[in-house]
Enzyme design. Structure first.
Site, PDB file in Angstrom:
ATOM      1  N   HIS A 254      19.084  39.115 -19.310  1.00  0.00           N
ATOM      2  CA  HIS A 254      18.856  38.703 -20.597  1.00  0.00           C
ATOM      3  C   HIS A 254      18.361  39.886 -21.202  1.00  0.00           C
ATOM      4  CE1 HIS A 254      18.331  34.484 -19.501  1.00  0.00           C
ATOM      5  NE2 HIS A 254      18.082  34.705 -18.025  1.00  0.00           N
ATOM      6  N   LEU A 255      19.315  40.023 -22.273  1.00  0.00           N
ATOM      7  CA  LEU A 255      18.883  41.374 -23.009  1.00  0.00           C
ATOM      8  C   LEU A 255      18.135  40.960 -24.720  1.00  0.00           C
ATOM      9  CD1 LEU A 255      22.290  43.306 -22.850  1.00  0.00           C
ATOM     10  CD2 LEU A 255      20.328  43.608 -21.544  1.00  0.00           C
ATOM     11  N   ARG A 256      18.252  39.538 -24.788  1.00  0.00           N
ATOM     12  CA  ARG A 256      17.169  39.078 -25.821  1.00  0.00           C
ATOM     13  C   ARG A 256      17.872  39.349 -27.250  1.00  0.00           C
ATOM     14  NH1 ARG A 256      15.205  35.876 -22.460  1.00  0.00           N
ATOM     15  NH2 ARG A 256      13.323  36.459 -21.251  1.00  0.00           N
TER      16      ARG A 256
ATOM     17  N   HIS B 219      23.512  38.221 -14.352  1.00  0.00           N
ATOM     18  CA  HIS B 219      22.515  37.472 -15.030  1.00  0.00           C
ATOM     19  C   HIS B 219      21.628  38.338 -15.572  1.00  0.00           C
ATOM     20  CE1 HIS B 219      20.435  33.660 -14.591  1.00  0.00           C
ATOM     21  NE2 HIS B 219      19.778  33.983 -15.517  1.00  0.00           N
TER      22      HIS B 219
ATOM     23  N   ASP C  54      18.447  38.304 -12.916  1.00  0.00           N
ATOM     24  CA  ASP C  54      17.827  37.551 -13.761  1.00  0.00           C
ATOM     25  C   ASP C  54      16.880  37.927 -14.636  1.00  0.00           C
ATOM     26  OD1 ASP C  54      17.132  35.151 -15.421  1.00  0.00           O
ATOM     27  OD2 ASP C  54      16.069  34.049 -13.802  1.00  0.00           O
TER      28      ASP C  54
ATOM     29  N   HIS D  38       9.523  39.795 -21.272  1.00  0.00           N
ATOM     30  CA  HIS D  38       8.952  39.163 -22.306  1.00  0.00           C
ATOM     31  C   HIS D  38       7.664  40.163 -22.760  1.00  0.00           C
ATOM     32  CE1 HIS D  38      10.213  35.179 -21.546  1.00  0.00           C
ATOM     33  NE2 HIS D  38      10.206  35.637 -20.187  1.00  0.00           N
TER      34      HIS D  38
END
EC number: 3.5.2.3
Length: 428
Positions: free
Chosen positions: A58-60, A56, A303, A307
């Site tokens: 997030h590599l964006r 899980h 996760d 940002h």
């Protein structure tokens, strides 16, 4: 590739052994090994684990390269001891077609720091209305096996049932972000004493638990696999435990931050602690640790949610939800699970490598540290103590809840198929 001799490491925290790597493969495991011309790594006092696998991340990229890219995210992953990560689908455009998942897959190949396995969206545009191209994504070069609308819940029971039926045909799994949307409208933090005192909108535990209960019953009815993302409450633990006792094919993950942090931190109004699902109570934290120890919760997943500072350095209500986690995950697990006696290092290897690789069908990862296996390996110095400084991160983003906190353990070396990606704690 030259040969590498790792000398005197505790393999999975157990017996002290030498490991000889030749090219992409472990050639030999034993004592008093030698190899002419080999690069020797003196690993006395260190723990040798299989390369970690994160189900899980997030590599964006594509679309939010200001937060993270596949390159920076995989550099962060390697720094944290990971050799494979599963990249979530909430990119821009959404990874809901064969074309987008193949793009992410190829970016991972180009980065070279760890393997990237794209996760496909369950529904078109993450909108929850129409199934995405599940079969096409599976049949693509990316070979997608895990599907998720993470960030959004597949709240329509009919859509969720259809997705479970569809992925059953090729042994796939639907990973659910369990959040009943109507029960969490305007939610800012965990619903409880702290939210009442602060006057912030509450995210009740039942919003997670009701979706998990529904989905395990759907999985039982269909005879398919369901995976619960970032499980966060004591009640959710009991539902998963009950489902497993019935033989339902359900797996679950917990994040490092839900193993350590509580909603009391929200009293600071620091948006670095704003995350979805929210930080819960001390009772929940202890239940999650026990469930990870006894196997009710199968894996630790980061996760990792990067940002840019402008999305976090603002008032609480306007701040984005999420925390970076790849570079601190193993240290948090050491503190919360190993140093508390709940897990040994073999248990850590299971929860952070063997089991996530098995759930996600990650070929060549989560394999035993033995002769003939791929040389995906991580060396950890468990005696190390250090204060977290996000300026040292390889990630493009700095939204860590651990800044200034002392954490134990340090990844000294990471090897991806015999090639060092981290050497002496630094990216190769």
């Amino acid at each position: 590739m030259s040969k590498i001799l790792i000398r005197g490491a505790q393999v999975l925290g157990g017996e002290v052994q030498d490991v000889l790597v030749d090219g992409e493969t472990i050639e030999q495991v034993g004592t008093d090994l030698s190899a002419e011309g080999a690069t020797v790594i003196e690993a006395r006092g260190q723990i040798l684990l299989p390369g970690l696998v994160d189900l899980h991340t997030h590599l964006r990229e594509p679309g939010r390269e200001d937060s993270e890219t596949v390159l920076t995210g995989t550099r962060a992953a390697a720094s944290g001891g990971y050799t494979a990560v599963f990249a979530m689908a909430n990119t821009h455009p959404v990874a809901d077609t064969a074309g987008v998942v193949e793009q992410v897959y190829r970016l991972g190949k180009e980065s070279g720091y760890c393997d990237v396995q794209p996760i496909g969206a369950v529904t078109v545009g993450l909108e929850g209305k129409k199934l995405a191209e599940l079969g096409a994504m599976h049949d693509s070069a990316a070979g997608v096996t895990v599907f998720s609308d993470d960030g959004k819940c597949v709240d329509d029971a009919v859509i969720m049932r259809r997705a479970l039926e569809y992925v059953k045909a090729f042994g796939g799994v639907v990973a659910q972000h369990a959040q009943e949307p109507r029960l969490t409208e305007g939610a800012q933090m965990n619903e409880g004493i702290v939210s009442a005192e602060l006057g912030l909108g509450g995210w009740p535990a039942v919003a997670e638990e009701s979706i998990i209960a529904r989905d395990v019953l759907l999985a039982e009815h269909v005879g398919s696999r369901v995976h619960i993302c970032h499980l966060s409450t004591a009640g959710s633990v009991e539902i998963v435990r009950w489902a497993k006792s019935r033989g339902i094919d359900v797996t679950a993950e917990v994040t490092p931050h839900h193993l350590l942090l509580t909603d009391e931190l929200v009293r600071t109004y620091d948006p670095v602690y704003k995350v979805n699902p929210p930080l819960r109570t001390e009772k929940d934290v202890l239940a999650l640790r026990e469930a990870l120890a006894d196997g009710t919760i199968d894996i630790v997943a980061t996760d990792h949610a990067p940002h840019p500072h402008e999305d976090k350095d603002c008032e609480w209500a306007a701040a984005a939800m999420g925390m970076v986690g790849l570079e601190t995950a193993l240290s948090v697990v050491q503190q919360t699970m190993v140093e508390t006696g709940l897990l040994d290092w073999a248990g850590v290897a299971d929860r952070m490598s063997f089991a996530p690789a098995r759930i996600g069908r990650a070929k060549g990862h989560g394999r035993p540290v033995s002769a003939g296996e791929p040389a995906n390996l991580t060396l950890v110095d468990p005696a190390y103590r250090g204060v977290v400084d996000p300026a040292d991160f390889a990630s493009r983003s700095r939204n860590t809840p651990y800044e200034g906190r002392e954490l134990p353990g340090r990844v000294t070396h990471t090897f991806l198929r015999g090639r060092a990606t981290v050497v002496d704690g630094k990216l190769a």
